[in-house]
Design an enzyme around this catalytic site. Structure first.
Site: not given
Lengths: 403, 403
Positions: B91, B228, B255, B305, B343, B345, B348, B374
């Site tokens: 950013d 914006q 914004g 994000d 899940c 992952c 889990c 997770h």
């Protein structure tokens, strides 16, 4: 296969071999990382496996307070609770309780103490410590001992040593009567179906675990005795002999690293080792630097543990082949080299000192993860080197290698 | 291949494809984990790769203060500094500076502010923000904008939007003049031989990286414009049009999530999307819950994000297919089930809720590691599901898929 130390090579007083446990074989001499609260701080069990950890230590005192022995027992014991299928050793809580100087009261029966967390009152005795360690279900558990303070006068050291011997006998009695209560014994119902499936799945990836799985259920834990006796070699000899008379499958040297000079520690360790059975595992508790663990392994110690690699890592102190590095120092801010150019751990293979310094200086959690992984790797690599050194010596005569 | 969004399937307003960057391809719509200080808190880069992260976000404001842009630039840019060969977006620092309500002062030239760390004075302008982001060397960098506060009256929202448009033009001018100064450009000397070797070694393990490696050196970064306009759809339209007139390879909606109701956020996003080019990437900044990111992706957003998955994880809030779980609750103390049975992952697959609850309640570092892994997996899996949903729709007509 029953629990034993299988000695496969010796060199001087040192020996290399395998500790056969209900949860797999452990190459010895071995350094055991400390996972106080059923976790080696900042490191996942996957990573511990990748590092080659075959046995870790967990602390009964801490688990007794959080999450409580009963919780762990109901979950199937420590192995299942923390999803760790390899070997575990628990201490008895004696040393931790001993450290609560202002919060404990010792008598013949046991130790009354207050929790360091909330001041709540608790009581540990040889029987309570056995009950707790059977509930936690580690492969190797330790007799409840009194860690003699330093310095201690002759009368105090003797009285303390004799108390530990009497407690050792009580520990053995309780253990023999209750050892089949271990959560993973075949006498216990299987508690956790999901985790059971998990164990089987991971076993398919790892024949070592699978091979030992059937064994685990027909076995029990192994209780080690602890030699005390302060800093008096004669008392240490007497403690060793009387503990051996009670009879354990392994022996620890306790009551060291309590403030005495390092040379004295070494003298006491070496003289005590002479009195321990050659064919059984010898465990030196709570020691030490990489140099020290290498020296003790070369002197005939089979098992060691220490918080140093993990605790130092969290404070930014890293062990390298070029000496200790304090990664917080500004001199590393633009150092593009690996932390330890001679190290093949994932951290040294991937990151620069500059990045590690940045993470530490910025208080990033990843600093603690990476620093711990490196330090553990360094300790484990140190022991691998010692084992190779021993095996490069001569093998024992046929027949002498099996106890 | 030059930077672009390669649209491969559409469904309603949604589109699935690939963002082609100097550091690899990124499947879109994509959720970008936040690595504020060049580290996704508590998670190693190995683990991010394993999770399938193809692009992450880092914050210019934070890196500007620690370790400083010059340090990162000298180390070869963010990719080398943090040993991450996949794509990165930074950013501009605008949003963070905006958040320093009592410590900043805005004028036409830029923003004077004081560090949240030590109160030291600093200044960011469009040119300074470009210089910083070129030094950091992310693949995608953002124009320096003023994030309009909420609520703002019509005059204030217009003035702020117009300032952002003027700053966008200054950003583009500076960027076009200096874009070849990016540390990984072929115009820059190669700085770090060890890390270079490292890149080549890891490239051998990963053809994707290797394929793109040669390209990276002949490419530059891509600068996105930011729309914006506060909460006024008409101002947003005007902001979009004027920003598009300046001309960028991608556009962000900024914004939002500044205190307005969620419904208003959604209305503004949807109305603004209508004014963004269909053939270029659309990035919605700082949003949101798993449900929101799925909805926005279905509405035509390509990139998002949010700190939510990582920050919530560190506070014990976990996203699951059965809803949000606050793992600190005592009800999980003996819950042997997986955190999310649906899940796949590593967390889990391996650990029980009881263990995760114990780690969190005991303030163990591993809690933050496992919880973050997770939650990131959950967000990434959410986006994989949306991408599959889009691709299950109809593909665009031939020719329309390439910009």
């Amino acid at each position: 296969m029953p629990f034993r130390l299988q000695i496969e090579a010796t060199r001087g007083a040192a020996r290399a071999g395998k500790l056969i446990t209900p949860h797999g074989e452990v190459e010895t001499p071995v350094f055991m990382p400390v996972g106080t609260l059923a976790s080696v701080k900042a490191v996942s069990q996957d990573t511990l496996e990748e590092l080659g950890v075959e046995i870790l230590l967990s602390n009964t005192y801490h688990l007794f307070l959080r999450p409580g022995v009963e919780t762990v027992r109901r979950m199937g014991g420590l192995h299942r609770f923390m999803s760790w299928d390899r070997a575990i050793l628990t201490d008895s809580g004696g040393f931790q309780v001993f450290s609560l100087t202002d919060l404990r009261k010792v008598n013949e029966e046991g130790v009354a103490f207050r929790s360091h967390l909330d001041g709540s009152p608790h009581f540990l005795s040889p029987e309570k410590a056995m009950e707790a360690q059977i509930g936690l279900g580690a492969d190797v558990i330790m007799a409840f001992d009194e860690c003699t303070e330093y310095p201690a006068d002759a009368a105090r050291a003797r009285a303390s040593m004799e108390l530990t011997v009497r407690w050792a006998a009580r520990c053995k009695n309780y253990f023999e009567e209750h050892k089949h209560e271990v959560p993973w014994s075949s006498h216990q119902p299987s508690a956790i179906s999901r985790q059971e499936k998990q164990v089987l799945r991971s076993a398919q990836d790892n024949n070592r675990l699978y091979d030992n799985r059937g064994e685990a259920h027909s076995q029990t834990q192994s209780l080690f005795g602890i030699v005390q006796g302060g800093m008096d070699p004669e008392l240490r000899r007497e403690s060793a002999e009387r503990t051996i008379d009670i009879g354990f499958p392994g022996y620890a040297i306790g009551g060291l690293s309590v403030g005495e000079p390092r040379e004295l520690t070494r003298d006491i360790v070496l003289s005590t080792l002479d009195h321990l059975p050659a064919d059984q595992p010898r465990y030196l508790m709570g020691v030490g630097t990489p140099e020290e663990i290498a020296q003790y392994a070369q002197s005939g110690v089979d098992m060691m543990d220490c918080v140093l690699p993990t605790r130092a890592a969290r404070h930014g102190f890293l062990f390298t082949s070029e000496g200790k590095v304090s990664i917080k120092q500004a001199r590393y801010a633009q150092d593009e080299s690996a932390l330890d150019p001679a190290c093949d751990c994932r951290v040294c293979q991937r990151y620069s000192r500059a990045y590690l310094r940045h993470l530490y200086a910025s208080n990033e959690l990843l600093a603690q993860v990476l620093n711990t992984v490196h330090n553990l790797h360094f300790y484990l690599a140190t022991m691998r080197t010692v084992r190779a050194w021993i095996r490069a010596g001569h093998a024992p005569a046929a027949g002498a290698s099996q106890m």
